[in-house]
Design an enzyme around this catalytic site. Sequence first.
Site, PDB file in Angstrom:
ATOM      1  N   GLY A  45      40.006   9.928   3.463  1.00  0.00           N
ATOM      2  CA  GLY A  45      37.652   9.349   2.671  1.00  0.00           C
ATOM      3  C   GLY A  45      37.229   8.882   3.697  1.00  0.00           C
ATOM      4  O   GLY A  45      36.663   7.961   3.715  1.00  0.00           O
ATOM      5  N   SER A  47      34.574   9.628   5.262  1.00  0.00           N
ATOM      6  CA  SER A  47      33.362  10.145   5.914  1.00  0.00           C
ATOM      7  C   SER A  47      32.229   9.512   5.344  1.00  0.00           C
ATOM      8  O   SER A  47      31.222   8.969   5.172  1.00  0.00           O
ATOM      9  CB  SER A  47      32.870  11.683   4.670  1.00  0.00           C
ATOM     10  OG  SER A  47      32.623  11.532   3.711  1.00  0.00           O
ATOM     11  N   VAL A 101      43.034  15.696  -1.096  1.00  0.00           N
ATOM     12  CA  VAL A 101      43.880  15.270  -1.476  1.00  0.00           C
ATOM     13  C   VAL A 101      44.903  15.201  -2.432  1.00  0.00           C
ATOM     14  O   VAL A 101      45.724  14.706  -2.122  1.00  0.00           O
ATOM     15  CB  VAL A 101      43.680  13.219  -0.887  1.00  0.00           C
ATOM     16  CG1 VAL A 101      42.848  13.037  -0.187  1.00  0.00           C
ATOM     17  CG2 VAL A 101      42.844  13.091  -2.729  1.00  0.00           C
ATOM     18  N   ASN A 127      42.455   6.078   1.394  1.00  0.00           N
ATOM     19  CA  ASN A 127      41.092   5.047   1.403  1.00  0.00           C
ATOM     20  C   ASN A 127      40.777   6.118  -0.004  1.00  0.00           C
ATOM     21  O   ASN A 127      39.950   5.716  -0.663  1.00  0.00           O
ATOM     22  CB  ASN A 127      40.474   4.737   2.642  1.00  0.00           C
ATOM     23  CG  ASN A 127      39.099   4.963   2.152  1.00  0.00           C
ATOM     24  OD1 ASN A 127      38.239   3.685   1.722  1.00  0.00           O
ATOM     25  ND2 ASN A 127      38.168   6.044   1.935  1.00  0.00           N
ATOM     26  N   SER A 179      42.177  -1.692  -5.505  1.00  0.00           N
ATOM     27  CA  SER A 179      40.864  -2.110  -6.638  1.00  0.00           C
ATOM     28  C   SER A 179      40.735  -3.909  -7.290  1.00  0.00           C
ATOM     29  O   SER A 179      42.201  -3.521  -7.535  1.00  0.00           O
ATOM     30  CB  SER A 179      39.893  -1.413  -7.789  1.00  0.00           C
ATOM     31  OG  SER A 179      39.429  -2.407  -7.863  1.00  0.00           O
ATOM     32  N   TYR A 192      40.517   4.769 -13.924  1.00  0.00           N
ATOM     33  CA  TYR A 192      40.316   4.238 -12.569  1.00  0.00           C
ATOM     34  C   TYR A 192      41.997   1.942 -12.390  1.00  0.00           C
ATOM     35  O   TYR A 192      42.499   3.148 -11.731  1.00  0.00           O
ATOM     36  CB  TYR A 192      39.152   3.857 -12.002  1.00  0.00           C
ATOM     37  CG  TYR A 192      39.056   3.123 -11.506  1.00  0.00           C
ATOM     38  CD1 TYR A 192      38.373   3.930  -9.853  1.00  0.00           C
ATOM     39  CD2 TYR A 192      38.520   1.791 -10.716  1.00  0.00           C
ATOM     40  CE1 TYR A 192      38.313   3.466  -8.848  1.00  0.00           C
ATOM     41  CE2 TYR A 192      38.562   1.443  -9.778  1.00  0.00           C
ATOM     42  CZ  TYR A 192      38.250   2.166  -8.483  1.00  0.00           C
ATOM     43  OH  TYR A 192      37.785   1.234  -7.278  1.00  0.00           O
ATOM     44  N   LYS A 196      44.862   2.583  -9.620  1.00  0.00           N
ATOM     45  CA  LYS A 196      44.804   1.937  -8.627  1.00  0.00           C
ATOM     46  C   LYS A 196      46.001   0.967  -8.836  1.00  0.00           C
ATOM     47  O   LYS A 196      46.552  -0.067  -8.287  1.00  0.00           O
ATOM     48  CB  LYS A 196      43.853   0.854  -8.825  1.00  0.00           C
ATOM     49  CG  LYS A 196      41.989   1.979  -8.142  1.00  0.00           C
ATOM     50  CD  LYS A 196      42.357   2.408  -6.939  1.00  0.00           C
ATOM     51  CE  LYS A 196      40.886   2.223  -5.945  1.00  0.00           C
ATOM     52  NZ  LYS A 196      41.246   3.206  -4.724  1.00  0.00           N
ATOM     53  N   ILE A 225      32.215  -3.803  -3.905  1.00  0.00           N
ATOM     54  CA  ILE A 225      31.314  -3.656  -2.532  1.00  0.00           C
ATOM     55  C   ILE A 225      30.686  -2.487  -2.127  1.00  0.00           C
ATOM     56  O   ILE A 225      30.247  -1.622  -2.881  1.00  0.00           O
ATOM     57  CB  ILE A 225      33.082  -3.098  -1.675  1.00  0.00           C
ATOM     58  CG1 ILE A 225      33.798  -3.769  -1.678  1.00  0.00           C
ATOM     59  CG2 ILE A 225      32.486  -2.548  -0.113  1.00  0.00           C
ATOM     60  CD1 ILE A 225      34.124  -5.113  -0.967  1.00  0.00           C
TER      61      ILE A 225
HETATM   62  P1  NDP Z   1      32.795   6.608  -1.072  1.00  0.00           P
HETATM   63  O1  NDP Z   1      32.490   7.803  -2.380  1.00  0.00           O
HETATM   64  O2  NDP Z   1      31.640   5.835  -0.781  1.00  0.00           O
HETATM   65  O3  NDP Z   1      33.208   7.409  -0.539  1.00  0.00           O
HETATM   66  C1  NDP Z   1      34.684   8.391  -0.760  1.00  0.00           C
HETATM   67  C2  NDP Z   1      35.005   8.632   0.151  1.00  0.00           C
HETATM   68  O4  NDP Z   1      36.933   9.509  -0.433  1.00  0.00           O
HETATM   69  C3  NDP Z   1      34.720   9.730   1.197  1.00  0.00           C
HETATM   70  O5  NDP Z   1      34.593  10.811   1.541  1.00  0.00           O
HETATM   71  C4  NDP Z   1      34.854  11.413  -0.187  1.00  0.00           C
HETATM   72  O6  NDP Z   1      34.611  12.455   0.188  1.00  0.00           O
HETATM   73  C5  NDP Z   1      36.405  10.672  -0.379  1.00  0.00           C
HETATM   74  N1  NDP Z   1      37.042  11.857  -1.551  1.00  0.00           N
HETATM   75  C6  NDP Z   1      36.848  11.607  -2.640  1.00  0.00           C
HETATM   76  N2  NDP Z   1      37.418  13.051  -3.465  1.00  0.00           N
HETATM   77  C7  NDP Z   1      38.526  12.957  -2.399  1.00  0.00           C
HETATM   78  C8  NDP Z   1      39.589  14.432  -2.530  1.00  0.00           C
HETATM   79  N3  NDP Z   1      39.936  14.916  -3.472  1.00  0.00           N
HETATM   80  N4  NDP Z   1      39.987  15.029  -1.017  1.00  0.00           N
HETATM   81  C9  NDP Z   1      39.386  14.217  -0.195  1.00  0.00           C
HETATM   82  N5  NDP Z   1      38.408  13.272  -0.186  1.00  0.00           N
HETATM   83  C10 NDP Z   1      37.865  12.523  -1.156  1.00  0.00           C
HETATM   84  O7  NDP Z   1      33.019   5.452  -1.475  1.00  0.00           O
HETATM   85  P2  NDP Z   1      34.117   3.939  -1.564  1.00  0.00           P
HETATM   86  O8  NDP Z   1      33.772   4.120  -0.021  1.00  0.00           O
HETATM   87  O9  NDP Z   1      33.436   3.059  -2.368  1.00  0.00           O
HETATM   88  O10 NDP Z   1      35.633   4.021  -1.672  1.00  0.00           O
HETATM   89  C11 NDP Z   1      36.610   4.529  -0.877  1.00  0.00           C
HETATM   90  C12 NDP Z   1      37.730   3.518  -1.871  1.00  0.00           C
HETATM   91  O11 NDP Z   1      37.592   2.137  -2.159  1.00  0.00           O
HETATM   92  C13 NDP Z   1      38.036   3.978  -3.217  1.00  0.00           C
HETATM   93  O12 NDP Z   1      39.089   4.318  -3.059  1.00  0.00           O
HETATM   94  C14 NDP Z   1      37.382   3.091  -3.443  1.00  0.00           C
HETATM   95  O13 NDP Z   1      38.323   3.317  -5.348  1.00  0.00           O
HETATM   96  C15 NDP Z   1      38.185   1.207  -3.469  1.00  0.00           C
HETATM   97  N6  NDP Z   1      37.103   0.463  -3.406  1.00  0.00           N
HETATM   98  C16 NDP Z   1      35.719   0.825  -4.100  1.00  0.00           C
HETATM   99  C17 NDP Z   1      35.227  -0.260  -4.297  1.00  0.00           C
HETATM  100  C18 NDP Z   1      33.463  -0.580  -4.285  1.00  0.00           C
HETATM  101  O14 NDP Z   1      33.256  -1.522  -4.871  1.00  0.00           O
HETATM  102  N7  NDP Z   1      32.695   0.719  -3.138  1.00  0.00           N
HETATM  103  C19 NDP Z   1      36.349  -1.052  -5.164  1.00  0.00           C
HETATM  104  C20 NDP Z   1      37.035  -1.472  -4.962  1.00  0.00           C
HETATM  105  C21 NDP Z   1      37.470  -0.675  -4.488  1.00  0.00           C
HETATM  106  P3  NDP Z   1      33.523  12.999  -0.392  1.00  0.00           P
HETATM  107  O15 NDP Z   1      31.872  11.875   0.740  1.00  0.00           O
HETATM  108  O16 NDP Z   1      32.938  14.244   1.230  1.00  0.00           O
HETATM  109  O17 NDP Z   1      33.321  13.252  -1.146  1.00  0.00           O
END
Ligand code: NDP
Length: 285
Positions: A45, A47, A101, A127, A179, A192, A196, A225
């Site tokens: 993830g 991107s 994934v 991630n 998380s 969720y 986690k 975040i």
């Molecule tokens: P984003 O939605 O910005 O990014 C998620 C990334 O994961 C994207 O690149 C997405 O790809 C990819 N993704 C989602 N599903 C799949 C899949 N099935 N296979 C491959 N790639 C996948 O999320 P965040 O940056 O906010 O979160 C990143 C991590 O941090 C997560 O695990 C989240 O649970 C955790 N987190 C985030 C918090 C927050 O407040 N933001 C707080 C606590 C934990 P695409 O864009 O192509 O869908």
Amino acid sequence: MEEFSFSGSSSDAVEALLDEVTTETQPQPLFDGSSLRGQIAIVTGGSSGIGRAVAMELARCGVDVAFCFLDTGSQARLDAQEVARQLRQFEVRVFFRHCDVRESKEVNAFVAEAIEELGGVHILVNNAGIGRDRALWHLQDHEWEAVVRTNLDGAFYFTRAVAGVMRAREYGKIVNITSVHGIRSEFGISNYSSSKAGLIGLTRSAAVELGPRNINVNAVAPGYIRTTRLTEGVPSENLDRARAQSVLGRLGDPQDVAGVVLFLCSEAARHITGVVIPVDGGYLL
Ligand code: NDP
């Protein structure tokens, strides 16, 4: 009474030990990201959001990066291409492509291809993650499965896929992005929170099993975040509440998480394994 004295050889041994201790305890920079130069990382993830920030931080330190994303359409592909372009500005090699994934065969193929393209893997950052929030009595099977399969199964598939190469090399750093909600829950996130919390269990189990081959496995638990997913997907009153609950009085940025991931990947953290580090501004206190 028997006299005790050092013979020549034992005093040599003591001298050697003292030399070793003196050398090993010399002040050294605690955390120098440049020691990671030339290593190879896989970031799931990568991107957007936190994954993107982690990939950028690793590339800034000279680490070659492979990242995957979920191809949800042309915008997702454009986002991934743009991240790859930005990573290459650090003059590192980049491998990226779609990989869901949740699908173990896709994961195995992605890891094999990344290793073939870049020549190995030293670092894995699990991630990729999603949320599908709803009161549990309304939660559909597919909403439970999508979240658990992405957040937990995905991390297991990737960990299993890199374990062989890391064990053979007797070196590896694995960081799981869990998380604060894997530790403390809120209303409407049973899927969720469960995924986690499970990821924390996986972190500890993998640390136990892989530690004897010099592989560190740790987790980072971000609080709220500021990523697009969060700012677009969470009602503003929830964000205000999160800000108020953080003792530092702010939401975090992806960079706050990336810095801790980088530390855990570095030799400064070589004696840390199986832990969960909250990056939450004090939210859990
Ligand atoms: P984003 O939605 O910005 O990014 C998620 C990334 O994961 C994207 O690149 C997405 O790809 C990819 N993704 C989602 N599903 C799949 C899949 N099935 N296979 C491959 N790639 C996948 O999320 P965040 O940056 O906010 O979160 C990143 C991590 O941090 C997560 O695990 C989240 O649970 C955790 N987190 C985030 C918090 C927050 O407040 N933001 C707080 C606590 C934990 P695409 O864009 O192509 O869908």
